[in-house]
Every structure is written in C-alpha cells, then in structure tokens.
Scaffold this motif. Structure first.
Motif, PDB file in Angstrom:
ATOM      1  N   ARG A  42       9.960   8.401  -2.005  1.00 39.47           N
ATOM      2  CA  ARG A  42      10.071   6.977  -2.329  1.00 39.47           C
ATOM      3  C   ARG A  42      11.463   6.694  -2.877  1.00 39.47           C
ATOM      4  O   ARG A  42      11.946   7.398  -3.750  1.00 39.47           O
ATOM      5  CB  ARG A  42       9.019   6.639  -3.387  1.00 39.47           C
ATOM      6  N   ASN A  84       0.484   7.776  -0.926  1.00 38.25           N
ATOM      7  CA  ASN A  84       0.888   8.027   0.454  1.00 38.25           C
ATOM      8  C   ASN A  84       2.366   8.372   0.483  1.00 38.25           C
ATOM      9  O   ASN A  84       3.080   8.106  -0.480  1.00 38.25           O
ATOM     10  CB  ASN A  84       0.664   6.755   1.294  1.00 38.25           C
ATOM     11  N   HIS A  88       6.528  -1.689   5.635  1.00 39.34           N
ATOM     12  CA  HIS A  88       5.806  -1.009   4.584  1.00 39.34           C
ATOM     13  C   HIS A  88       4.391  -0.851   5.081  1.00 39.34           C
ATOM     14  O   HIS A  88       3.976  -1.566   5.963  1.00 39.34           O
ATOM     15  CB  HIS A  88       5.833  -1.899   3.338  1.00 39.34           C
ATOM     16  N   TYR A  89       3.641   0.056   4.510  1.00 40.00           N
ATOM     17  CA  TYR A  89       2.234   0.190   4.879  1.00 40.00           C
ATOM     18  C   TYR A  89       2.101   0.386   6.390  1.00 40.00           C
ATOM     19  O   TYR A  89       1.161  -0.097   7.002  1.00 40.00           O
ATOM     20  CB  TYR A  89       1.431  -1.065   4.491  1.00 40.00           C
ATOM     21  N   SER A 116      -1.365   2.856   2.845  1.00 41.65           N
ATOM     22  CA  SER A 116      -1.940   3.379   1.603  1.00 41.65           C
ATOM     23  C   SER A 116      -3.235   4.131   1.903  1.00 41.65           C
ATOM     24  O   SER A 116      -3.947   3.810   2.847  1.00 41.65           O
ATOM     25  CB  SER A 116      -2.227   2.235   0.638  1.00 41.65           C
ATOM     26  N   LYS A 167       6.786  11.698  -2.825  1.00 44.70           N
ATOM     27  CA  LYS A 167       6.438  10.556  -1.970  1.00 44.70           C
ATOM     28  C   LYS A 167       7.577  10.167  -1.036  1.00 44.70           C
ATOM     29  O   LYS A 167       7.405   9.311  -0.164  1.00 44.70           O
ATOM     30  CB  LYS A 167       6.110   9.330  -2.844  1.00 44.70           C
ATOM     31  N   SER A 187       0.679   4.033  -4.855  1.00 46.99           N
ATOM     32  CA  SER A 187      -0.312   4.479  -3.881  1.00 46.99           C
ATOM     33  C   SER A 187       0.061   5.900  -3.431  1.00 46.99           C
ATOM     34  O   SER A 187       1.240   6.225  -3.310  1.00 46.99           O
ATOM     35  CB  SER A 187      -0.355   3.512  -2.707  1.00 46.99           C
TER      36      SER A 187
END
Ligand code: TXA
Ligand code: MG
Length: 342
Positions: free
Chosen positions: A54, A141, A227-228, A147, A52, A139
């Motif tokens: 992340r 993504n 974000h998103y 997401s 991700k 999520s």
C-alpha cells in the motif's frame, strides 16, 4: 475458525497478544476483513503498509472498542461525533477527526486528521476489548484488489506475509464503512458505505457528499480511482436497464464469435438472459435486495477474476439511494472503462 457470534476466548486472546506485540492479524468486521496492527507501534504499521504493498500516502482507519477510546487519539471529540457515535456505533461509520500527537504519522499518512471507527462484528469487538490498544486496520487485501469478505480471500492475497487470520466465515455487509469527515463544515462523506447518506441526514441534515467530477473519483488521499479492482479489465455499462442488457448481450456475442472469453456481472434480472452467451456469469442477487448485492459484490469480482477471462462486462445497478450508492461507487472504481448506453 471461530464462531462468528460467540468467538472462542483463547483464540481471541492469542490474536490480541499477537497484535499487542506488533504482529499483523487479519480479522472479520461487519463490512470486510481488516488487517490489524497496533496503531501506536510505528514498526508494526510500517510492516502493514509493506505487506499490503500500500502506498504510504493512503491513511488507515483506527479501530477502537468504544467512544471512550476516541478522545486520547484526537485533539477533541466534538458534540456531533458523540451524537453520531450514539446512533451508529458500533457500526460501519468511520469518523475523521483532528489527530492527537500520539497517533503516528504513518497511520494518518502525515495528515493532521485521524479516521476512527468502532466495528460491530462480535469477533472484532472481542478482539479490541481483549487487545486494549487502538488497532489500525485497512481492508486485508493487496493494495487495489477487491476487499476480502472471506478469510480465503485474505489468504489468496496475503498468505505467508501476515502472522494470523481469525476466520469467522463471510462478513455480513460486504462493502466498507462510510467515511465521514467531521473536520469540514458542513461534514463531508468522503467514501459512501454501509451507513447511507440518508441515514446520516437524520442526524446531520446538511451533510455533503463529495461528488466525484464526471468520470473521475475523489481527490482525497487514498481515494484513488482504480481501487477494489479485479486484474481482468472490467467495463461498466451504465444506463437504462433494457439498453444495458442489449449492449451486454451484443458484446458477449461478439466476444464469443471472436473466441474471447468474457464474464458478465450484474443483478439477477440482468444476467439471467446471458448464461448461454457469456463464458462466466456472476449473479449478485435480486435487484430489490441491496443488502445481498453488496454482500456478494467483492466475492463475485474475485471469482470472475480467477476464471481466466479476457474481459469482465458489468451492468451498473439501477439505483443510487441507500446502500446502492456504495455498490455503484465500488463498481465504478473496479472498472477500467465506463460506457453510457441509451
Ligand atoms: O469497513 C472498513 O472501513 C474496513 C474495515 C476493515 O474496517 N476498512 C477499510 O480500510 O476499508 P481501508 O484502509 O481499505 O480504507 C480506509 C479509507 C481510505 O479510503 C482512506 O483514504 C480513508 O479511509 N481515510 C483514512 N484516514 C483518513 C483521513 N485522516 N482523512 C481522510 N480519509 C481517510
Ligand atoms: Mg481497502
């Protein structure tokens, strides 16, 4: 592709076996698609962060089949958690509780708390029942992208990086679960979501909403401001509806005159007048229907992002109650700039 209401047992068993053996499986929940990993398998969780992209300081939500599976992951289940679970689980409410040592620090980003939820989507439920393990699932993504509400969104971001996607069509709610911290007194909503603050107040009259300071978003780990977000710069226009429409029209006209391609995003009432001016229009649905607007939001952001635009202009939603609060929160986080008009 599995039937969303009555998923094929063999497909679910294959996905469950994949999770048990350390694989990464994307699956639908009622909110958005999640990317699952065995929550007690540190190697699997590490891979999850890697694919991700992340940051390791952003903790994950652990998904379980029922309240009975919560106790082993926590240092104790307070009465209020049981009360909330009885009312909202299975469903889009995530509870932050004290962590048991069995939960690896990779999952919780080193915090002494753990976020847990029992999803309601029949596919997620079947998968968790078959896997018989706690499943960490952010999520599905790439980090900081919108997401995914469809399996195709998951593939756009993660194809070739994960082991399996269980495709059951579009998710229903479209925005993520509400994250409620039960380790503070009074409890604090860290992320507004599909269970509204008003719903929570029926059970927890003193629940607190962690309000972002103006122009900023929450300081909690992972609750990063940008974000998103689509890759195309997004400007959010906030204010009285007529003034927002005027500003959007003016911006869109100026852009067109200057040879720049802009897309607009907003409720049907707002974007209706802009079809002729903007290069692309994303209609989120009628202003009276928060459910529809929430369920379309992320797909709309992805569509505009794929349209080769120079900029996205978005009209903020007019309301701040119920599900609208979550929509407004996500719009703000998707934006590079917020402009107040009056
Ligand atoms: O609806 C959802 O919640 C979806 C589906 C897949 O279940 N999942 C999801 O996960 O949105 P993710 O990773 O994208 O967002 C998890 C949020 C993050 O904002 C994170 O900071 C917060 O939950 N979180 C997780 N553990 C936490 C903890 N121990 N304390 C505070 N916040 C936590
Ligand atoms: Mg996420």
């Amino acid at each position: 592709m599995v039937d969303a209401a009555r998923p094929d047992e063999h497909a679910i068993e294959r996905a469950a076996a994949c999770l048990r053996s350390g694989g990464l499986v994307a699956f639908p929940t009622e909110t958005v698609y999640g990317l699952g990993a065995h929550a007690l398998d540190r190697e699997a969780v590490r891979r999850l962060f890697e694919v991700k992209e992340r940051p390791a300081h952003d903790p994950l939500i652990v998904h379980v089949a029922g309240l009975a599976d919560v106790a082993p992951l926590t240092a104790g289940v307070p009465q209020v958690a049981s009360t909330l679970a009885a009312r909202f689980w299975p469903g889009p409410l995530t509870l932050v509780l004290r962590r048991a040592p069995i939960v690896p620090p990779e999952v919780t980003a080193g915090l002494d708390t753990v976020a847990i939820r029992v999803p309601a989507h029949p596919v997620a439920r079947a998968l968790l029942l078959a896997a018989r393990i706690p499943v960490a699932a952010p999520s599905a993504n790439l980090f900081s992208r919108p997401s995914p509400t469809r399996a195709s969104h998951v593939m756009d971001d993660l194809a070739g990086r994960i082991d399996m996607v269980v495709d059951a069509g579009a998710t229903g709610v479209g925005v993520e679960s509400t994250v409620l911290d039960l380790t503070t007194d009074p409890p604090t909503v860290l992320r507004p979501g599909a269970v509204s603050v008003e719903d929570l107040r029926c059970v927890l009259p003193d629940v607190r909403l962690r309000e972002a300071p103006r122009g900023q978003v929450l300081p909690s780990p992972g609750l990063l401001e940008q974000h998103y977000a689509p890759r195309t710069p997004l400007t959010l226009y906030r204010g009285e509806a007529g003034a927002v429409l005027t500003a959007l029209r003016r911006e869109a006209e100026t852009a067109r005159a200057g040879g720049r391609r802009v897309g607009v995003l907003g409720t049907r009432e707002t974007v209706a007048a802009l079809h002729a001016t903007a290069a692309a229009v994303a209609d989120l649905g009628p202003e009276t229907d928060a459910g529809q607007v929430a369920s379309r939001l992320y797909a709309a952001l992805r569509e505009l992002d794929a349209a080769g635009l120079d900029a996205i202009l978005a009209a903020d939603v007019a309301h701040d109650h119920g599900l609208w609060r979550a929509v407004r929160d996500r719009l703000q986080r998707a934006s590079t700039e917020v402009i107040r008009v009056s």
